[in-house]
Structures are given as C-alpha cells and as structure tokens.
Design a protein around this motif. Structure first.
Motif, PDB file in Angstrom:
ATOM      1  N   PHE A 118       7.046  -7.316   7.243  1.00 50.55           N
ATOM      2  CA  PHE A 118       6.340  -6.807   8.422  1.00 50.55           C
ATOM      3  C   PHE A 118       7.342  -6.157   9.383  1.00 50.55           C
ATOM      4  CE2 PHE A 118       4.500  -7.021  12.644  1.00 50.55           C
ATOM      5  CZ  PHE A 118       3.187  -6.637  12.439  1.00 50.55           C
ATOM      6  N   ALA A 119       8.472  -6.842   9.634  1.00 50.91           N
ATOM      7  CA  ALA A 119       9.505  -6.274  10.504  1.00 50.91           C
ATOM      8  C   ALA A 119      10.062  -4.996   9.888  1.00 50.91           C
ATOM      9  CB  ALA A 119      10.627  -7.294  10.735  1.00 50.91           C
ATOM     10  N   ASP A 120      10.279  -5.020   8.559  1.00 53.37           N
ATOM     11  CA  ASP A 120      10.764  -3.811   7.882  1.00 53.37           C
ATOM     12  C   ASP A 120       9.763  -2.675   8.019  1.00 53.37           C
ATOM     13  OD1 ASP A 120      12.945  -5.273   7.115  1.00 53.37           O
ATOM     14  OD2 ASP A 120      12.436  -5.354   4.986  1.00 53.37           O
ATOM     15  N   GLY A 121       8.475  -3.021   7.908  1.00 53.39           N
ATOM     16  CA  GLY A 121       7.445  -1.989   7.998  1.00 53.39           C
ATOM     17  C   GLY A 121       7.392  -1.320   9.356  1.00 53.39           C
ATOM     18  N   VAL A 122       7.530  -2.113  10.417  1.00 51.71           N
ATOM     19  CA  VAL A 122       7.562  -1.536  11.766  1.00 51.71           C
ATOM     20  C   VAL A 122       8.732  -0.559  11.883  1.00 51.71           C
ATOM     21  CG1 VAL A 122       7.958  -2.065  14.202  1.00 51.71           C
ATOM     22  CG2 VAL A 122       6.409  -3.496  12.856  1.00 51.71           C
ATOM     23  N   THR A 125      -4.835  -4.666   8.050  1.00 52.01           N
ATOM     24  CA  THR A 125      -4.599  -5.404   6.810  1.00 52.01           C
ATOM     25  C   THR A 125      -4.172  -4.460   5.693  1.00 52.01           C
ATOM     26  OG1 THR A 125      -6.269  -7.023   7.458  1.00 52.01           O
ATOM     27  CG2 THR A 125      -5.607  -7.014   5.148  1.00 52.01           C
ATOM     28  N   ALA A 126      -4.743  -3.256   5.662  1.00 47.64           N
ATOM     29  CA  ALA A 126      -4.342  -2.274   4.659  1.00 47.64           C
ATOM     30  C   ALA A 126      -2.873  -1.896   4.835  1.00 47.64           C
ATOM     31  CB  ALA A 126      -5.228  -1.030   4.760  1.00 47.64           C
ATOM     32  N   TRP A 127      -2.471  -1.696   6.085  1.00 43.48           N
ATOM     33  CA  TRP A 127      -1.073  -1.381   6.377  1.00 43.48           C
ATOM     34  C   TRP A 127      -0.175  -2.525   5.933  1.00 43.48           C
ATOM     35  CZ3 TRP A 127       2.587  -3.750   9.548  1.00 43.48           C
ATOM     36  CH2 TRP A 127       3.727  -2.991   9.858  1.00 43.48           C
ATOM     37  N   ASP A 128      -0.614  -3.749   6.167  1.00 44.07           N
ATOM     38  CA  ASP A 128       0.145  -4.933   5.787  1.00 44.07           C
ATOM     39  C   ASP A 128       0.376  -4.951   4.273  1.00 44.07           C
ATOM     40  OD1 ASP A 128       1.152  -7.272   7.307  1.00 44.07           O
ATOM     41  OD2 ASP A 128       0.044  -8.401   5.799  1.00 44.07           O
ATOM     42  N   HIS A 129      -0.673  -4.708   3.496  1.00 47.06           N
ATOM     43  CA  HIS A 129      -0.530  -4.666   2.033  1.00 47.06           C
ATOM     44  C   HIS A 129       0.385  -3.520   1.601  1.00 47.06           C
ATOM     45  CE1 HIS A 129      -3.346  -7.832   1.243  1.00 47.06           C
ATOM     46  NE2 HIS A 129      -4.408  -7.186   1.709  1.00 47.06           N
ATOM     47  N   TYR A 130       0.237  -2.394   2.269  1.00 51.75           N
ATOM     48  CA  TYR A 130       1.068  -1.232   1.916  1.00 51.75           C
ATOM     49  C   TYR A 130       2.551  -1.541   2.125  1.00 51.75           C
ATOM     50  CZ  TYR A 130       3.509   3.190   2.491  1.00 51.75           C
ATOM     51  OH  TYR A 130       4.426   4.201   2.397  1.00 51.75           O
ATOM     52  N   GLN A 131       2.899  -2.141   3.268  1.00 51.59           N
ATOM     53  CA  GLN A 131       4.302  -2.448   3.539  1.00 51.59           C
ATOM     54  C   GLN A 131       4.844  -3.457   2.537  1.00 51.59           C
ATOM     55  OE1 GLN A 131       6.193  -0.806   5.355  1.00 51.59           O
ATOM     56  NE2 GLN A 131       4.733   0.370   6.566  1.00 51.59           N
ATOM     57  N   CYS A 132       4.034  -4.397   2.129  1.00 54.89           N
ATOM     58  CA  CYS A 132       4.437  -5.342   1.093  1.00 54.89           C
ATOM     59  C   CYS A 132       4.733  -4.592  -0.211  1.00 54.89           C
ATOM     60  CB  CYS A 132       3.326  -6.369   0.871  1.00 54.89           C
ATOM     61  SG  CYS A 132       3.699  -7.611  -0.387  1.00 54.89           S
ATOM     62  N   GLY A 133       3.897  -3.612  -0.532  1.00 57.26           N
ATOM     63  CA  GLY A 133       4.124  -2.814  -1.736  1.00 57.26           C
ATOM     64  C   GLY A 133       5.412  -2.018  -1.686  1.00 57.26           C
ATOM     65  N   MET A 134       5.699  -1.395  -0.541  1.00 53.15           N
ATOM     66  CA  MET A 134       6.933  -0.625  -0.418  1.00 53.15           C
ATOM     67  C   MET A 134       8.159  -1.532  -0.514  1.00 53.15           C
ATOM     68  SD  MET A 134       6.084   2.472  -0.424  1.00 53.15           S
ATOM     69  CE  MET A 134       7.719   3.148  -0.121  1.00 53.15           C
ATOM     70  N   TRP A 135       8.045  -2.729   0.053  1.00 49.58           N
ATOM     71  CA  TRP A 135       9.158  -3.682  -0.013  1.00 49.58           C
ATOM     72  C   TRP A 135       9.520  -3.967  -1.470  1.00 49.58           C
ATOM     73  CZ3 TRP A 135      10.331  -8.524  -1.890  1.00 49.58           C
ATOM     74  CH2 TRP A 135      11.447  -9.149  -1.329  1.00 49.58           C
ATOM     75  N   HIS A 136       8.505  -4.157  -2.301  1.00 48.33           N
ATOM     76  CA  HIS A 136       8.757  -4.427  -3.720  1.00 48.33           C
ATOM     77  C   HIS A 136       9.243  -3.172  -4.447  1.00 48.33           C
ATOM     78  CE1 HIS A 136       7.546  -8.589  -4.176  1.00 48.33           C
ATOM     79  NE2 HIS A 136       6.478  -8.369  -3.439  1.00 48.33           N
ATOM     80  N   SER A 137       8.701  -2.016  -4.131  1.00 47.97           N
ATOM     81  CA  SER A 137       9.080  -0.806  -4.867  1.00 47.97           C
ATOM     82  C   SER A 137      10.537  -0.432  -4.638  1.00 47.97           C
ATOM     83  CB  SER A 137       8.165   0.364  -4.493  1.00 47.97           C
ATOM     84  OG  SER A 137       8.438   0.843  -3.196  1.00 47.97           O
ATOM     85  N   TYR A 138      11.070  -0.740  -3.455  1.00 51.31           N
ATOM     86  CA  TYR A 138      12.462  -0.424  -3.177  1.00 51.31           C
ATOM     87  C   TYR A 138      13.422  -1.215  -4.064  1.00 51.31           C
ATOM     88  CZ  TYR A 138      11.436   2.301   1.033  1.00 51.31           C
ATOM     89  OH  TYR A 138      10.992   3.260   1.905  1.00 51.31           O
ATOM     90  N   HIS A 163      -3.023  -1.551  -4.505  1.00 51.46           N
ATOM     91  CA  HIS A 163      -4.450  -1.703  -4.839  1.00 51.46           C
ATOM     92  C   HIS A 163      -5.159  -2.561  -3.790  1.00 51.46           C
ATOM     93  CE1 HIS A 163      -4.867   0.414  -8.607  1.00 51.46           C
ATOM     94  NE2 HIS A 163      -3.831  -0.221  -9.142  1.00 51.46           N
ATOM     95  N   ASP A 164      -4.483  -3.608  -3.314  1.00 54.67           N
ATOM     96  CA  ASP A 164      -5.079  -4.445  -2.261  1.00 54.67           C
ATOM     97  C   ASP A 164      -5.296  -3.632  -0.988  1.00 54.67           C
ATOM     98  OD1 ASP A 164      -5.078  -6.631  -3.918  1.00 54.67           O
ATOM     99  OD2 ASP A 164      -3.215  -7.490  -3.118  1.00 54.67           O
ATOM    100  N   ALA A 165      -4.330  -2.759  -0.668  1.00 56.82           N
ATOM    101  CA  ALA A 165      -4.475  -1.916   0.521  1.00 56.82           C
ATOM    102  C   ALA A 165      -5.687  -1.004   0.394  1.00 56.82           C
ATOM    103  CB  ALA A 165      -3.207  -1.099   0.732  1.00 56.82           C
ATOM    104  N   LEU A 166      -5.867  -0.422  -0.798  1.00 55.78           N
ATOM    105  CA  LEU A 166      -6.990   0.500  -0.998  1.00 55.78           C
ATOM    106  C   LEU A 166      -8.324  -0.235  -1.064  1.00 55.78           C
ATOM    107  CD1 LEU A 166      -5.346   2.933  -3.561  1.00 55.78           C
ATOM    108  CD2 LEU A 166      -5.871   3.381  -1.163  1.00 55.78           C
TER     109      LEU A 166
END
Length: 613
Positions: A235-239, A358-371, A386-389
């Motif tokens: 979440f902090a990374d996403g901000v 919540t969609a943004w939250d799932h998206y940031q979690c996805g980017m964290w893993h993709s990196y 997929h959870d974000a969508l």
C-alpha cells in the motif's frame, strides 16, 4: 577473514636465474626468489558461516577445489589450504593473471544462479616481489603486500601491484585499470594499484554519476510503511508509485523512475549522496500510516545539494480520498519546483482513477508481485489483477497489468509455453491491453505493454508506434526507451537501438531491471560486430538476474562468434544447470528476428556450443 601471512592463496612464479641464498642468524641457508604472489581469500567467510555453517563450508570447499584444479591444470603447484584461502605457486606472471581472470569469470557465472545472500566470492591480490622460500612455504614483504592488495580488492575482483602490471600489460587476456596510489594497512608507503573485475570491463550503466539535467529534477523515494503491518508494504509502495507516475507526465520535470528510487528502500539514506548518484536536484521522502479507514501521509521535499527542506507536510484523510491526496501531493511538488507549469501539462497529468479503492488495492498488490520477475510471483500478480477487475472492470491499468504478466511469461519464462500456448497467450494479452487503451489512451503503461506485446508477435511497426506514444505521454519512462531499443534491434535497426540502450539508464540509474538492458544490449552488439562488448554486457545481465535465461543465451552466442568455444560450452553447461529442459527451440519460438539470416546465424552460434536443439 583475518590476514595473517599464512591464511592466503599464493601463486608464485620464479624468474630463472633470480634465485639466491643467504645465511640466517642460525647459520641455516635461506632461499630468496623474485616471485609472483597470488593471494586470494573469501570475504565475509565468518559472517556466512554464522548464517549457515555447514552449507557455507560445503560451498567454499567446492569453490576452492575448483580453484586448485584450475591452478593445477594451468601448470601451477598447490601448496596448502588455510581456512577460506589457498596457497600455490605458478610458473608465469601472465599465466597467473590469466588464471585469476578465468577463476573470477567462472565464479561470477556460478554465483549468478544464486540469490545474493547465498553467493560466495573471492578477492585476489597479485604482487611481483622478493620472497623467502623455506620448508615448502614462501614468506616476506612480497607476500604481505599481496595480502593487503587482496584486502583492498572488491569481492570478485583482482588487484595488481605496479610491478606485476608491468609484466602483463598487453599480454594478459584482460586489461587492468590504473587505480592510483592507495594507503594499505601495515604497508609503509602508498602503493599504486591496478584493478579488474568481470563487472568492470564496460562502463556500468548503473554506477556512473550522471550530470544534472537542464530542468527541475526529482527522485521520489519509497515511502516508509508506518502501519506496523508488513502486509501493508504494497500500500505504501502504491502511494509512492502513483505520485511518481503522475509527476512523470510533466515534460518540464525530470523524474527518476520507480525502480531506481526504490533501490534505496530499507537503507539509511544520505540525501546528498542520492542526489549525486541519481543526478537530481530534489528528493522527496515520506511515510504512510494506514489504520482502519484512515490514512496519514507525511512528505518532505528536500534540496539534495544542501539538505534544505523546501516543504514538509502531513496529510490526514479517509481511505476513499487517497487518490485526491496523491494528486494534492503531486500538485504541491510541481508548484514548489516548477512554479508555472503549462496548462497542457496539467491536462496531460490529470489522472483517470479507478472507481473503487479496493480495485486499486488489488492492482498495487499485483504490481508488487510482477516486479519480482519470478514465475510464481507472476501467477500471483495475475490473480491480483483479476481481483481488481472483478471489482472494477473498467480499471485500465489492471487490464494492462494482465498484459504485462503475459509479456513476462512469454519472454522470460518461455520454457513453460508451447508455440500454440504462446500465440493464444499473446492474443489474449493484446485483447486485455487494447481494452486498457480504449478506456484510457493517455496511460503510458498501457501503451508500453501493448508495444512490447506487438514486438513479441513480430508486428514491429505497430510496436514502435505504441512505444513512442508511451514515451510521448511519459518522457521519463526508462523501460519504454529500453522496449523501443529492443524492438528496433529485432527489426534490424541496431545502430539506432544502441543509442536508446545508452539513454534508458539515465532515467533510472539504479534500476533493478538493468539486467534487461544489459541482456538486450548484448544481443544488440552482435550484429554490429562488437562481440567483446556483447560478452561483457551479457555477463552483467547474468550477474544481476540469474533466473532469466536470456543474458546467458546471448553470452553463449557472443563467445561462439569470438571463437572462444571452450568458454561457450562452459556457459552452455551453466544454463543447463539452471534450466535442465532448455533447448534452442525455446529461443526460436520466443524471439522474433525480422532478418532470417541474422536469426539463422544466431541459432547456429548456440548449436555450436552444443546446446540441445
């Protein structure tokens, strides 16, 4: 390890006719020789054994067995072990230096298959000096100097004294750099040193100090997670990432890319040093505290050269206001370092936020893993997107995220996909990203991913158009410059691409993805005939990301073209250790080279190294 004279690896070379003898105080004959002393030791040996005593001992002993075998095969004489070090003699200065380079290159390739904490390296110091030979050992000031050269060397590197360098200049298989005079422990006078390491043979894209750009410039460091819950790290990374993304859309501001800014995460930071290393005038640091339905963000904008605080703000908001909060911080930074941005820039930078937090939250979690660029993490990232969508099916960057996962699976983990699977995967991914672009055609990430996917399919004109659009939308987008260089290389425009590989690192000097730039720069250099440069770029790529096979493949190709067949075969053996099921067919289906002659020559160079078809 400590540096008593006995705890060393010493290779000695005796000049014919240079041996002399003298009487010791006890009347015993002492033999003196002019000798090349090769001292090597394992840095951090005690620390490594403290973490994993048995495992570290086994790895170090296996490494030293390999070292002594190489010494013997090259005509050296092994004398003894001393902890994490070895003592030996050798018949020639040039041969001693060449075997040192061979050892360090082999260790660099072997370590590339390990995570950083599991890597074992050695430092080597070489001196040509007078020694005393007694009871099968060598002693004296010449040994002490070699020991101090080793202690000063970087892990994986070799340090020479001036006397040794004089003997090998122009004769050894590697070239040493003059490091000037240095003060060495317990050595009375300053010593002129010459250094070499596998990573030094080309200027390192990540480590040259860049000049300040001619416009306002800033690095935004990863905000600290103050929530007391490690699970909120993303979440902090996403901000932080959102602020970087929005600020990057201002052409009038030079913004360091996310991956370089995040390289300092978890470290005590010296703002002045960061400013110098990244080549920026300003640094933003801050923190995020998330609790229940509220969030607190602090932000400090600092002038890097002198440490002056230009602003220090604290923002308390409800979670539903997080997007407005990020916009407010962005606008405050812009107003502080660029008081009068153009209206067009403000319009370009305006975000299109998801409808649901919540969609943004799932998206940031996805980017964290993709990196993390690992197959398991890519699968987790896909699940997050997929959870974000499922929450917001009009969330553009989540659609683009799914496309990026497909890009990673197709290019980085090609061993897991059949040719039919690859085509299906690309079609599905392109469909997702086209949806993303239809929803928000000003999102540079969507344009970037679409360009990379089209390049994998061989549609180079469309790929180039999309990647240039991504750069137009975000002129600070380091990975887009790299992607464009990749596309132009595959389409036969190698010289134009080479300049992009040089340019990309300026936008992200400390990027964790430099391995990708190194890898593709290696491939880019081969058609240009710069095979030595290709080898060195490939070695850097292997060093920085051992889990991705591309740099290893390009290394094999470049070595084959140089006629260094033994090295190419050893590199082929290494790739088969990492990927047992590897075949050149994986390369044939994963990379699309427009010129069929270039493609055939490339694959032939891999077959030459006895890689399975």
């Amino acid at each position: 390890m400590a540096l008593p004279d006995a705890n060393c690896m010493i290779l000695t070379w005796t000049q014919h006719g240079a041996e002399s003898s003298a009487s010791s105080p006890r009347g015993m004959s002492v033999i003196r020789r002019l000798t090349t002393i090769f001292y090597a030791d394992v840095p951090g040996y005690r620390r490594l054994t403290g973490v994993d005593e048995v495992g570290t001992h086994q790895r170090v002993m296996a490494m030293l067995d390999d070292v002594t075998a190489r010494i013997s095969a090259a005509g050296g004489t092994f004398l003894r072990y001393a902890g994490g070090a070895v003592l030996a003699t050798f018949p020639s200065v040039v041969m001693a230096v060449d075997i040192a380079a061979e050892i360090q290159n082999a260790l660099a390739d072997g370590n590339a298959a390990r995570v950083p904490d599991d890597r074992v390296s050695i430092r080597i110091g070489i001196n040509l000096g007078d020694v005393i030979k007694d009871r099968g050992e060598v002693y004296g000031d010449g040994v002490n100097l070699a020991a101090r050269l080793e202690a000063a060397a970087t892990p994986g590197g070799v340090y020479l004294s001036a006397a040794a360098d004089d003997r090998v200049a122009g004769k050894a298989m590697v070239t040493f750099t003059d490091g000037g005079e240095q003060e060495l422990k317990n050595i009375e006078r300053p010593v002129r040193i010459f250094h070499w390491a596998p990573s030094e043979q080309l200027p390192d894209m990540a480590h040259s100090a860049p000049a300040l750009p001619d416009k306002p410039s800033i690095a935004i460091l990863a905000f600290n997670n103050m929530s007391g819950d490690p699970e909120q790290e993303y979440f902090a990374d996403g901000v932080t990432e959102d602020i970087i993304t929005e600020l990057s859309k201002y052409r009038s501001i030079f913004v360091i890319a996310r991956n370089s800014s995040f390289a300092y995460k978890g470290h005590a930071v010296d703002i002045k040093q960061i400013g110098q290393e990244l080549g920026v005038r300003h640094v933003l640091e801050g923190s995020v505290r998330k609790s229940a339905q509220r969030v607190r963000v602090t932000a400090q904008l600092i002038e890097a050269a002198n440490g002056n605080h230009l602003l220090a703000e604290r923002y308390d908001r409800t979670l539903v206001d997080v997007f407005e909060l990020q916009d407010e911080i962005t606008e405050t930074i812009v107003a502080t370092i660029q008081p009068e941005p153009e209206v067009a820039e403000r319009e370009r930078a305006r975000r299109k936020s998801p409808e649901n937090l919540t969609a943004w939250d799932h998206y940031q979690c996805g980017m964290w893993h993709s990196y993390r660029a690992k197959p398991d993490d890519t699968a987790l990232a896909e699940s997050c997107f997929h959870d974000a969508l499922a929450v917001d099916d009009r969330y553009a960057t989540a659609h683009a995220g799914l496309g990026y996962c497909a890009f990673q699976r197709t290019l980085y983990y090609a061993e897991n996909e059949s040719l039919d699977d690859r085509a299906t995967l690309l079609d599905r991914a392109i469909s997702h990203v086209r949806t993303a672009v239809e929803i928000d055609d000003r999102d540079p990430f969507g344009q970037f991913v679409l360009g990379r996917l089209y390049a994998l399919r061989g549609d180079f004109d469309v790929a180039e158009e999309r990647l240039r659009r991504a750069i137009e939308l975000n002129p600070n987008f380091a990975l887009a410059y790299h992607g464009l260089g990749y596309t132009l290389t595959l389409s036969g425009r190698e010289e134009e691409a080479a300049s992009l590989f040089e340019r990309a690192p300026r936008f992200s000097p400390a990027d964790q993805y430099h391995w990708g730039i190194y890898s593709m720069a290696s491939f880019n250099q081969v058609p240009l005939g710069n095979h030595e440069a290709a080898v060195e770029y490939a070695r850097k790529g292997v060093r920085d990301m051992p889990n991705i096979f591309w740099a290893r493949v390009h290394l094999i190709s470049a070595l084959s073209k140089l006629g260094r067949d033994d090295e190419a075969r050893r590199a082929a053996d290494e790739i088969l250790k990492v990927l047992r099921e590897f075949t050149t067919a994986m390369i044939d289906r994963a990379i699309v080279i427009k010129n069929p002659e270039v493609r055939e020559r490339y694959l032939a160079s891999l077959h030459k190294a006895v890689l399975p078809a």
